[in-house]
Design an enzyme around this catalytic site. Structure first.
Site, short mmCIF file in Angstrom:
data_model
loop_
_atom_site.label_atom_id
_atom_site.label_comp_id
_atom_site.label_asym_id
_atom_site.label_seq_id
_atom_site.Cartn_x
_atom_site.Cartn_y
_atom_site.Cartn_z
N LEU A 65 1.05 27.80 -11.60
CA LEU A 65 2.19 28.71 -11.76
C LEU A 65 1.97 29.99 -10.97
CD1 LEU A 65 2.43 27.98 -15.57
CD2 LEU A 65 4.17 27.37 -13.88
N PRO A 66 3.06 30.78 -10.78
CA PRO A 66 2.92 31.95 -9.91
C PRO A 66 1.93 33.01 -10.40
CG PRO A 66 5.24 31.39 -10.19
CD PRO A 66 4.45 30.52 -11.13
N THR A 93 -3.59 31.19 -9.54
CA THR A 93 -4.39 32.40 -9.32
C THR A 93 -3.80 33.49 -10.18
OG1 THR A 93 -4.81 31.75 -7.03
CG2 THR A 93 -5.20 34.06 -7.60
N LYS A 168 -12.55 33.62 -7.31
CA LYS A 168 -11.41 33.51 -6.39
C LYS A 168 -11.05 34.87 -5.78
CE LYS A 168 -7.30 32.30 -4.75
NZ LYS A 168 -7.03 31.36 -3.70
N LYS A 243 -1.12 39.63 -2.96
CA LYS A 243 -1.21 39.34 -4.41
C LYS A 243 -2.68 39.27 -4.84
CE LYS A 243 -0.90 35.62 -7.72
NZ LYS A 243 -0.63 34.23 -8.04
#
Ligand code: NAD
Length: 291
Positions: A65-66, A93, A168, A243
Site C-alpha cells: 500500500l502507499p 514502505t 529500507k 517519500k
C-alpha cells in the site's frame, strides 16, 4: 502452496500478486481500483470485494500500500477476520513508528506480523527479483520467508519489527545522497572538459564507485541501459525517492540522529518535485546541475 490474501495491487503489488499466483498459490486479491482487480484476475488471482474477504481463511496476508495510514486502516479491517494462524506481511514502505504500532496491534489480536519492504522497482516486482528486508521475530521470519522468496531474489532478516523499514530508509538515504553526488561529479567533469565515458570508465572501477555510478549512471549512453537512456522515464520516480527521504528524516528526528547529507538530499528532491519533475526517474536530478 498457500492461500494468500493480497491487498494493494498497484504498480508493485500487481506484479507481486501475479508471481504468487504463477507459483501456484491461491491468491485472493483486493484493491480499491477495479482496473487493478481486472489485471489481477488476468494474472491468475481471484479478485474479491474487500480486504476482509481477502483475509478470510488466508494463511498469509500480504499488503503493498502507499503509506502507513493505509496499512493501519487495512489492518483494522483484517483484525477479527484473519485466522489466528495467519501471518501478516506488509511489503509497503512506511514509517518505522507505524510499522511497530501495527505489529503490536496485530500481536494484541493474537496475530503474527512482519514488515518486509522491498528494494527493486516495478521491473523487479514483475520479474520476481525483489530484495526483501524483514523485521519481526525469527519465528515470523521463518514463516514469511518462503512466501517472499516466491516474489524475490533475496529475503534478509533485518531484526525485530520495524527493522525492515529502518533498513529500507537507511539504504535509500544512501541512494539519494550518492545519486546527487554522482550527478554533481558528472556535471563538474563535463565543465572540466573531461569526457563522460572516460570518467565513467575510471570512477566505476575507482573509489568513486557506487551503485548510482556503475549500475545506474545518470547520463544517456554511459554504462548499462538506465532511465537516462529513456529520457528519465520509468525507473524509480523522484517523488518516491522524496517519500523515502522524508521517512528517513522523520525517523532521524525521532531518534536524534544527525543526517546532514540525507537532509540535503531531501531538500534537493523536494525542490525537484515542486518544480513538477517528480514523475521522472530520480537520476534526472542531474538536470538541475547541468547548464
Ligand atoms: P501504487 O500507488 O501504484 O499502488 C498502491 C495500490 O494500493 C493502489 O492500487 C491503490 O488503489 C491501493 N490501495 C490504496 N489504499 C487501499 C486500501 N485501503 N485498500 C486496498 N487497496 C488500496 O504504489 P506502488 O508503486 O505499487 O507502491 C506501493 C508501495 O511500495 C509504496 O509504499 C512504495 O513506496 C513502495 N515501493 C515502490 C516502488 C516503486 O518503484 N514503485 C519501489 C519500492 C517500494
Amino acid at each position: 502452496m498457500a492461500r494468500i490474501g493480497f491487498i494493494g495491487l498497484g504498480n508493485m503489488g500487481g506484479g507481486m500478486a501475479a508471481n504468487l499466483a504463477k507459483k501456484g498459490h491461491d491468491v485472493r486479491a483486493f484493491d480499491l481500483s477495479a482496473d487493478a482487480l481486472d489485471k489481477a484476475k488476468t494474472a491468475g488471482c481471484l479478485p474479491v470485494a474487500s480486504a476482509a474477504e481477502a483475509a478470510d481463511g488466508a494463511e498469509a496476508i500480504v499488503t503493498m500500500l502507499p503509506a502507513g495510514k493505509h496499512v493501519a486502516e487495512v489492518y483494522d479491517a483484517l483484525f477479527g477476520v484473519a485466522p489466528a494462524s495467519a501471518i501478516l506481511i506488509d511489503c509497503s514502505t512506511i514509517d518505522v513508528a507505524t510499522a511497530k504500532q501495527v505489529a503490536e496491534a496485530a500481536q494484541a489480536k493474537g496475530l503474527v506480523a512482519v514488515d518486509a519492504p522491498v528494494s527493486g522497482g516495478i521491473g523487479a516486482a514483475n520479474a520476481g527479483t525483489l530484495t526483501f528486508m524483514v523485521g519481526g521475530s525469527a519465528e515470523a521470519f521463518g514463516r514469511a520467508q518462503p512466501i517472499l522468496a516466491d516474489m524475490g531474489k533475496a529475503v534478509i532478516h533485518a531484526g525485530a519489527n520495524g527493522a525492515g523499514q529502518a533498513a529500507k530508509i537507511c539504504n535509500n538515504m544512501i541512494l539519494g545522497a550518492t545519486m546527487i553526488a554522482t550527478c554533481e561529479a558528472f556535471a563538474l567533469a563535463e565543465k572540466l572538459g573531461l569526457d563522460a565515458q572516460a570518467f565513467y570508465d575510471i570512477a566505476s572501477v575507482s573509489s568513486g564507485q557506487s551503485w548510482s555510478m556503475t549500475t545506474y549512471a545518470p547520463l544517456p549512453g554511459i554504462g548499462p541501459d538506465t532511465p537516462a537512456d529513456h529520457d528519465y522515464q520509468g525507473g524509480f520516480a523522484a517523488a518516491l525517492m522524496l517519500k523515502d527521504l522524508r521517512l528517513a528524516m522523520a525517523a532521524a528526528k525521532d531518534v536524534g540522529a544527525d543526517t546532514p547529507m540525507g537532509a540535503k538530499a531531501a531538500e534537493r528532491y523536494e525542490a525537484f518535485a515542486e518544480a513538477g519533475q517528480g514523475s521522472l526517474d530520480f537520476s534526472a536530478i542531474i538536470r538541475t546541475l547541468q547548464d
